[in-house]
Design an enzyme around this catalytic site. Structure first.
Site, short mmCIF file in Angstrom:
data_model
loop_
_atom_site.label_atom_id
_atom_site.label_comp_id
_atom_site.label_asym_id
_atom_site.label_seq_id
_atom_site.Cartn_x
_atom_site.Cartn_y
_atom_site.Cartn_z
N ASP A 16 -10.91 4.53 -19.10
CA ASP A 16 -10.96 3.13 -19.50
C ASP A 16 -12.40 2.60 -19.49
O ASP A 16 -12.65 1.52 -19.99
CB ASP A 16 -10.10 2.26 -18.57
CG ASP A 16 -8.77 1.91 -19.21
OD1 ASP A 16 -8.56 2.29 -20.38
OD2 ASP A 16 -7.95 1.24 -18.55
N ASP A 35 2.73 -0.30 -10.47
CA ASP A 35 3.50 0.80 -9.89
C ASP A 35 4.77 0.28 -9.23
O ASP A 35 5.89 0.70 -9.57
CB ASP A 35 2.65 1.61 -8.89
CG ASP A 35 1.87 0.74 -7.91
OD1 ASP A 35 1.88 -0.49 -8.05
OD2 ASP A 35 1.26 1.31 -6.99
O1 LIG Z 1 -8.06 -1.16 -16.07
C1 LIG Z 1 -7.81 -0.17 -15.37
C2 LIG Z 1 -7.80 -0.22 -13.95
C3 LIG Z 1 -7.50 0.95 -13.23
N1 LIG Z 1 -7.25 2.11 -13.89
C4 LIG Z 1 -6.95 3.33 -13.11
O2 LIG Z 1 -6.05 3.03 -12.09
C5 LIG Z 1 -6.20 3.94 -11.03
C6 LIG Z 1 -6.10 3.24 -9.67
O3 LIG Z 1 -7.18 2.42 -9.49
P1 LIG Z 1 -7.95 2.28 -8.09
O4 LIG Z 1 -9.20 1.53 -8.38
O5 LIG Z 1 -8.02 3.58 -7.38
O6 LIG Z 1 -7.01 1.25 -7.34
P2 LIG Z 1 -6.23 1.37 -5.95
O7 LIG Z 1 -6.07 -0.02 -5.42
O8 LIG Z 1 -6.81 2.37 -5.03
O9 LIG Z 1 -4.83 1.87 -6.49
C7 LIG Z 1 -3.61 1.71 -5.82
O10 LIG Z 1 -2.95 0.53 -6.29
C8 LIG Z 1 -2.71 0.50 -7.70
C9 LIG Z 1 -1.98 -0.80 -8.03
O11 LIG Z 1 -0.85 -0.93 -7.26
C10 LIG Z 1 -1.89 1.73 -8.13
O12 LIG Z 1 -1.77 1.75 -9.52
C11 LIG Z 1 -2.63 2.98 -7.67
O13 LIG Z 1 -1.91 4.14 -8.03
C12 LIG Z 1 -2.79 2.93 -6.16
O14 LIG Z 1 -3.46 4.08 -5.70
C13 LIG Z 1 -7.53 4.65 -11.24
O15 LIG Z 1 -7.24 5.99 -11.60
C14 LIG Z 1 -8.15 3.90 -12.39
O16 LIG Z 1 -8.89 4.73 -13.23
C15 LIG Z 1 -7.25 2.15 -15.27
O17 LIG Z 1 -7.03 3.21 -15.85
N2 LIG Z 1 -7.53 1.01 -15.97
#
Ligand SMILES: O=c1ccn([C@@H]2O[C@H](COP(=O)(O)OP(=O)(O)O[C@H]3O[C@H](CO)[C@@H](O)[C@H](O)[C@H]3O)[C@@H](O)[C@H]2O)c(=O)[nH]1
Ligand SMILES: [Mn+2]
Length: 400
Positions: free
Chosen positions: A18, A320
């Protein structure tokens, strides 16, 4: 992910970027070349820890100097590109790589405004590793972005991946994995398939997803920010699993493709989209790539049910929880699979600021669900009462 113990020609890995960065595409071009050596190395040496960074970071990594040198060389090139902020000619291997980068990263290309970029980096029917075994398909995708057009964050990205992968390889089972997670168990896919395809289990065809817990690397024993978050990731899910409605936690989750297309009764058993257009064509062919670009465009979802009834749900930053909960309300079941050896391992935020911003995002997401017509305190009564058991988990997520 490319190193599951599974016939490689039946697997496809899609990388969603993204950020729309040529550096990410370059890194995956390099990873594709390294995979030709690394995959047979893992197979022949029966290596359990198949993320090279994790493997070479552990004592076992001393086993093969030759392989470690190859890895360090790849890593060095990627780090140089990152330091420079661009991919210079001396880093590129061959004219094809330069053409691929120049085709897309033109003057007007920005992170928030650019056409869809889809590059097939490995194609299973032609690419083999150094021992002659097929490699999995590896495809880089950066969906189209336009200023002023809502992209729906991760849920939007996942829906593009679902559609693009349906046009290119159309697998019946999908694994979603965040970019900050690694696979720690080459058998994880088999474990999930045992649930999804169990012929002796009547409920098996109704299982929408098999969720592995989020487990982490680098959490010290004090874990002052409670990054392990074990109530959400490991304790509640055990109980919810007993009721057949464990939560989806965003990553390390194997989905039945059909489940993301409607309730169990409304989707035909063997939905197989666009097979006739796809049959016999290479995924790198012009016709397939045209279809994939089309479904990765900003306007494709306009007026469709994507994000509302199909795919990952829009409207909450915790796509999620929202999606898993909707699937349970539709009558799908879900399974929590927690083997002793973690199947996937993730990174945790290490600074207070990052922890606070992550929790703020989660709270906003949960409140978005709470103030929607799908509020878990009432909505499940109209749909699937069993899904109401996710409510305590929702509340402990919102008010930890
Ligand atoms: O506009 C976006 C924003 C995020 N992501 C992807 O989303 C994932 C999770 O993002 P991260 O920044 O790691 O967020 P976390 O808060 O750590 O994520 C937790 O919380 C999210 C929302 O509940 C879940 O989707 C994730 O799986 C969970 O690990 C990553 O692979 C990003 O690349 C995108 O592809 N596009
Ligand atoms: Mn994360």
């Amino acid at each position: 992910m490319m190193v599951f113990d599974y016939p490689m020609e039946k697997m496809s890995v899609y990388v969603s970027d993204d950020g729309g960065s040529e550096l990410t595409l370059f890194a995956f071009m390099e990873a594709a070349r390294f995979a030709r050596h690394w995959l047979p190395f893992c197979r022949e040496n029966k290596i359990q820890e198949r993320c090279p960074e994790a493997y070479f970071g552990s004592l076992d990594g001393e086993q093969s100097k030759e392989m470690k040198d190859l890895y360090e060389e790849m890593k060095g090139k990627i780090e140089r590109a990152v330091m420079q902020g661009c991919v210079t000619d001396d880093l590129l291997d061959g004219e094809d790589a330069r053409i691929a980068l120049e085709k897309y990263w033109t003057a007007g290309f920005t992170r928030r405004d650019h056409p869809a970029v889809i590059e097939v980096l490995l194609e299973s029917s032609v690419d083999v590793d150094i021992t002659g075994h097929p490699l999995p398909n590896l495809v880089y995708i950066s969906r189209e972005k336009k200023r002023g057009v809502d992209h729906h964050f991760k849920a939007g990205a996942l829906n593009v991946l679902m559609r693009a992968s349906a046009t290119m390889t159309n697998a019946p089972v999908l694994l979603t994995l965040d970019c900050d997670m690694i696979c720690n168990d080459p058998q994880a896919l088999q474990r999930a398939l045992c649930h999804l395809l169990d012929p002796n289990e009547e409920a098996s065809p109704k299982i929408a997803f098999v969720q592995f817990p989020q487990r982490f690397r680098g959490v010290d024993k004090h874990d002052i920010y409670d990054n392990e978050f074990s109530s959400i990731f490991r304790i509640n899910p055990i109980g919810l699993d007993g009721l057949g409605c464990t939560n989806h936690v965003g990553t390390g989750c194997f989905f039945r493709w059909r489940a993301l297309h409607g309730p169990p009764s409304s989707v035909p058993m063997h939905t197989n989209s666009n097979c006739s257009e796809r049959c016999g064509k290479m995924i790198n062919s012009e016709a397939i790539l045209r279809m994939a670009h089309d479904v990765a465009s900003c306007d494709y979802e306009h007026g469709t049910k994507w994000g509302l009834e199909i795919g990952f749900w829009y409207g909450s930053l915790v796509e999620d929880f929202y999606t898993g909960y909707q699937l349970n309300c539709e009558g799908w079941k879900s399974v929590f699979c927690d083997p002793d050896e973690p199947a996937f391992l993730g990174d945790v935020p290490s600074r207070l600021n990052d922890v606070l911003s992550q929790h703020k995002r989660w709270m906003i997401g949960l409140l978005e669900v709470a103030f929607s017509k799908h509020n878990p305190l009432i909505y499940f009564i109209k749909t699937n009462p069993i899904a109401g058991f996710t409510t305590p988990s929702f509340l402990s997520g919102a008010f930890p």
